[in-house]
Design a protein around this motif. Structure first.
Motif, mmCIF file in Angstrom:
data_model
loop_
_atom_site.group_PDB
_atom_site.id
_atom_site.type_symbol
_atom_site.label_atom_id
_atom_site.label_comp_id
_atom_site.label_asym_id
_atom_site.label_seq_id
_atom_site.Cartn_x
_atom_site.Cartn_y
_atom_site.Cartn_z
ATOM 1 N N ALA A 6 0.361 0.806 13.688
ATOM 2 C CA ALA A 6 -0.501 1.843 14.268
ATOM 3 C C ALA A 6 0.136 3.213 14.138
ATOM 4 C CB ALA A 6 -0.785 1.517 15.737
ATOM 5 N N VAL A 7 1.445 3.271 14.357
ATOM 6 C CA VAL A 7 2.156 4.540 14.226
ATOM 7 C C VAL A 7 2.082 5.049 12.790
ATOM 8 C CG1 VAL A 7 4.457 5.584 14.250
ATOM 9 C CG2 VAL A 7 3.703 4.192 16.176
ATOM 10 N N ILE A 8 2.209 4.136 11.822
ATOM 11 C CA ILE A 8 2.122 4.538 10.412
ATOM 12 C C ILE A 8 0.735 5.119 10.116
ATOM 13 C CG2 ILE A 8 2.035 3.648 8.045
ATOM 14 C CD1 ILE A 8 4.281 1.784 8.756
ATOM 15 N N LEU A 9 -0.304 4.501 10.672
ATOM 16 C CA LEU A 9 -1.663 5.007 10.457
ATOM 17 C C LEU A 9 -1.858 6.375 11.108
ATOM 18 C CD1 LEU A 9 -3.770 1.750 11.013
ATOM 19 C CD2 LEU A 9 -3.424 2.963 8.856
ATOM 20 N N TRP A 41 13.288 10.882 13.027
ATOM 21 C CA TRP A 41 14.586 11.485 12.714
ATOM 22 C C TRP A 41 14.818 11.489 11.210
ATOM 23 C CZ3 TRP A 41 19.228 9.285 10.750
ATOM 24 C CH2 TRP A 41 20.343 10.123 10.812
ATOM 25 N N LEU A 42 14.511 10.351 10.546
ATOM 26 C CA LEU A 42 14.678 10.262 9.100
ATOM 27 C C LEU A 42 13.730 11.199 8.373
ATOM 28 C CD1 LEU A 42 15.067 6.398 8.641
ATOM 29 C CD2 LEU A 42 16.860 8.139 8.447
ATOM 30 N N GLN A 43 12.509 11.314 8.880
ATOM 31 C CA GLN A 43 11.543 12.224 8.270
ATOM 32 C C GLN A 43 12.013 13.666 8.401
ATOM 33 O OE1 GLN A 43 7.378 11.618 9.346
ATOM 34 N NE2 GLN A 43 7.055 13.847 9.324
ATOM 35 N N HIS A 44 12.564 14.011 9.562
ATOM 36 C CA HIS A 44 13.064 15.368 9.797
ATOM 37 C C HIS A 44 14.216 15.705 8.848
ATOM 38 C CE1 HIS A 44 13.795 19.050 12.016
ATOM 39 N NE2 HIS A 44 15.071 18.712 12.158
ATOM 40 N N ARG A 45 14.997 14.688 8.489
ATOM 41 C CA ARG A 45 16.123 14.898 7.588
ATOM 42 C C ARG A 45 15.756 14.689 6.117
ATOM 43 N NH1 ARG A 45 21.202 14.833 9.933
ATOM 44 N NH2 ARG A 45 22.106 13.998 7.998
ATOM 45 N N GLY A 46 14.467 14.393 5.872
ATOM 46 C CA GLY A 46 14.010 14.236 4.506
ATOM 47 C C GLY A 46 14.362 12.914 3.871
ATOM 48 N N ARG A 47 14.697 11.902 4.693
ATOM 49 C CA ARG A 47 15.073 10.592 4.164
ATOM 50 C C ARG A 47 13.863 9.715 3.871
ATOM 51 N NH1 ARG A 47 20.455 9.510 5.389
ATOM 52 N NH2 ARG A 47 21.601 11.498 5.269
ATOM 53 N N ILE A 48 12.753 9.928 4.593
ATOM 54 C CA ILE A 48 11.510 9.239 4.281
ATOM 55 C C ILE A 48 10.404 10.270 4.114
ATOM 56 C CG2 ILE A 48 12.158 7.140 5.536
ATOM 57 C CD1 ILE A 48 10.329 7.973 7.782
ATOM 58 N N GLU A 49 9.331 9.847 3.477
ATOM 59 C CA GLU A 49 8.266 10.787 3.130
ATOM 60 C C GLU A 49 7.601 11.329 4.396
ATOM 61 O OE1 GLU A 49 8.903 7.841 -0.102
ATOM 62 O OE2 GLU A 49 8.472 7.724 2.044
ATOM 63 N N PRO A 50 7.260 12.630 4.411
ATOM 64 C CA PRO A 50 6.569 13.204 5.568
ATOM 65 C C PRO A 50 5.144 12.691 5.651
ATOM 66 C CG PRO A 50 6.649 14.796 3.782
ATOM 67 C CD PRO A 50 7.473 13.626 3.343
ATOM 68 N N SER A 51 4.573 12.786 6.828
ATOM 69 C CA SER A 51 3.173 12.409 6.995
ATOM 70 C C SER A 51 2.290 13.382 6.238
ATOM 71 C CB SER A 51 2.794 12.396 8.485
ATOM 72 O OG SER A 51 3.043 13.675 9.059
ATOM 73 N N LYS A 52 1.182 12.859 5.733
ATOM 74 C CA LYS A 52 0.276 13.694 4.931
ATOM 75 C C LYS A 52 -0.696 14.464 5.834
ATOM 76 C CE LYS A 52 2.120 12.179 1.149
ATOM 77 N NZ LYS A 52 2.920 13.037 0.302
ATOM 78 N N ALA A 90 0.829 -1.207 0.000
ATOM 79 C CA ALA A 90 0.000 0.000 0.000
ATOM 80 C C ALA A 90 0.866 1.260 0.000
ATOM 81 C CB ALA A 90 -0.926 -0.011 1.211
ATOM 82 N N LEU A 91 1.956 1.247 0.759
ATOM 83 C CA LEU A 91 2.862 2.404 0.803
ATOM 84 C C LEU A 91 3.527 2.625 -0.556
ATOM 85 C CD1 LEU A 91 4.524 1.831 4.294
ATOM 86 C CD2 LEU A 91 2.955 3.677 3.673
ATOM 87 N N ILE A 92 3.901 1.536 -1.217
ATOM 88 C CA ILE A 92 4.513 1.659 -2.542
ATOM 89 C C ILE A 92 3.513 2.243 -3.541
ATOM 90 C CG2 ILE A 92 5.449 0.351 -4.488
ATOM 91 C CD1 ILE A 92 6.691 -1.558 -2.460
ATOM 92 N N LEU A 93 2.254 1.772 -3.469
ATOM 93 C CA LEU A 93 1.219 2.295 -4.360
ATOM 94 C C LEU A 93 0.957 3.778 -4.094
ATOM 95 C CD1 LEU A 93 -1.328 -0.681 -4.338
ATOM 96 C CD2 LEU A 93 0.245 -0.014 -6.181
ATOM 97 N N LYS A 94 1.177 4.211 -2.848
ATOM 98 C CA LYS A 94 1.012 5.621 -2.501
ATOM 99 C C LYS A 94 2.282 6.418 -2.798
ATOM 100 C CE LYS A 94 -0.964 6.661 1.370
ATOM 101 N NZ LYS A 94 -1.261 6.701 2.839
ATOM 102 N N ARG A 95 3.254 5.738 -3.426
ATOM 103 C CA ARG A 95 4.540 6.342 -3.788
ATOM 104 C C ARG A 95 5.337 6.789 -2.572
ATOM 105 N NH1 ARG A 95 3.120 9.823 -9.314
ATOM 106 N NH2 ARG A 95 2.254 8.032 -10.481
ATOM 107 N N GLN A 96 5.203 6.051 -1.509
ATOM 108 C CA GLN A 96 6.016 6.285 -0.311
ATOM 109 C C GLN A 96 7.029 5.141 -0.190
ATOM 110 O OE1 GLN A 96 3.720 7.118 3.210
ATOM 111 N NE2 GLN A 96 2.300 8.443 2.131
ATOM 112 N N ARG A 97 7.890 5.044 -1.192
ATOM 113 C CA ARG A 97 8.809 3.917 -1.290
ATOM 114 C C ARG A 97 9.849 3.909 -0.166
ATOM 115 N NH1 ARG A 97 7.565 5.403 -6.494
ATOM 116 N NH2 ARG A 97 6.784 3.723 -7.844
ATOM 117 N N ALA A 98 10.304 5.064 0.228
ATOM 118 C CA ALA A 98 11.295 5.125 1.309
ATOM 119 C C ALA A 98 10.692 4.625 2.620
ATOM 120 C CB ALA A 98 11.810 6.550 1.470
ATOM 121 N N THR A 99 9.449 5.026 2.897
ATOM 122 C CA THR A 99 8.769 4.557 4.101
ATOM 123 C C THR A 99 8.541 3.055 4.037
ATOM 124 O OG1 THR A 99 7.645 6.692 4.339
ATOM 125 C CG2 THR A 99 6.720 4.831 5.554
#
Length: 240
Positions: free
Chosen positions: A167-170, A229-240, A101-110
């Protein structure tokens, strides 16, 4: 007081303060979970948990007949169904579905981060089991087949890791506080049910399950911290 005089609760400073407080709380809880696991492991090695384990395990058995769990056959069937919620097969399928589902949402890093986190949890579970090599309970018959060591409970640990992490991802994309609490509450309840079923079925000592919950919570909260930490550094996609 005029509206313009009210503090801006969504200002960058306010958001940063909330971020820092949340991070500090999670670090403290994570450290407490790790301390609990280490303390349980030390007590287990010294043999100080034997009386506690036997008392709780026998409390779930019919008095005078350790081979018969309390409750009807329907309860036993329900416990077997619940324990499957912490099995490798089901947890892997759930994780794979979320990754897809994350890949389909183009959140490949996450998606990649989640895959590594889950695989790391499995490795940690197997390594700790091999390291302690505690035998399974022989006080009562086993309600399901088992093949690995007893400490810590892999079902309890991986259920905690998987359900809390998902749950955290949701909650990352959910603005409603009630729904966030609901997601986390369901994750905690599922983890508790899986661990309880392992003791009920006689395949784990209670301390195995407590250790599994503790180590699983430590890993899941650690994943949350790394993700932020990774989100803050732009390594994974931010939450929508």
């Amino acid at each position: 007081m005029r509206t313009t005089d009210l503090p801006n609760i969504s200002s960058p400073k306010s958001l940063m303060r909330r971020f820092e407080i949340a991070t500090l709380v999670v670090i403290m809880i994570s450290a407490g979970a790790l301390w609990a696991f280490v303390a349980l492991a030390a007590e287990m090695i010294e043999g100080d948990l034997h009386a506690f384990d036997e008392t709780v395990l026998l409390a779930l058995r019919t008095p005078g007949d350790p081979s018969n769990p309390i409750g009807s056959t329907q309860v036993e069937t329900m416990m077997r169904d619940i324990t499957a919620l912490g099995g490798v097969t089901l947890l892997s399928l759930i994780t794979l579905a979320v990754i897809t589902a994350l890949i389909l949402k183009r959140q490949r890093a996450t998606a990649g981060f989640l895959a590594v986190a889950m695989l790391g949890g499995q490795v940690l579970s197997h390594v700790t089991k091999l390291g302690f090599s505690r035998p399974r309970p022989d006080l009562v018959p086993h309600g399901v087949e088992v093949a690995t060591a007893s400490f810590p409970s892999g079902h309890s640990m991986m259920a905690t890791v998987t359900y809390l992490t998902l749950a955290v991802i949701l909650t990352r994309s959910e603005k409603s506080i009630r729904l966030r609490a609901f997601y986390l509450g369901v994750a905690v309840i599922l983890s508790l049910l899986v661990g309880t079923s392992r003791v009920y079925l006689g395949v784990h000592w209670p301390s195995d399950v407590l250790a599994g919950w503790s180590l699983g919570a430590f890993w899941a909260l650690g994943i949350w911290l790394v993700a932020r930490w990774l989100q803050h550094r732009g390594r994974i996609e931010p939450s929508k």
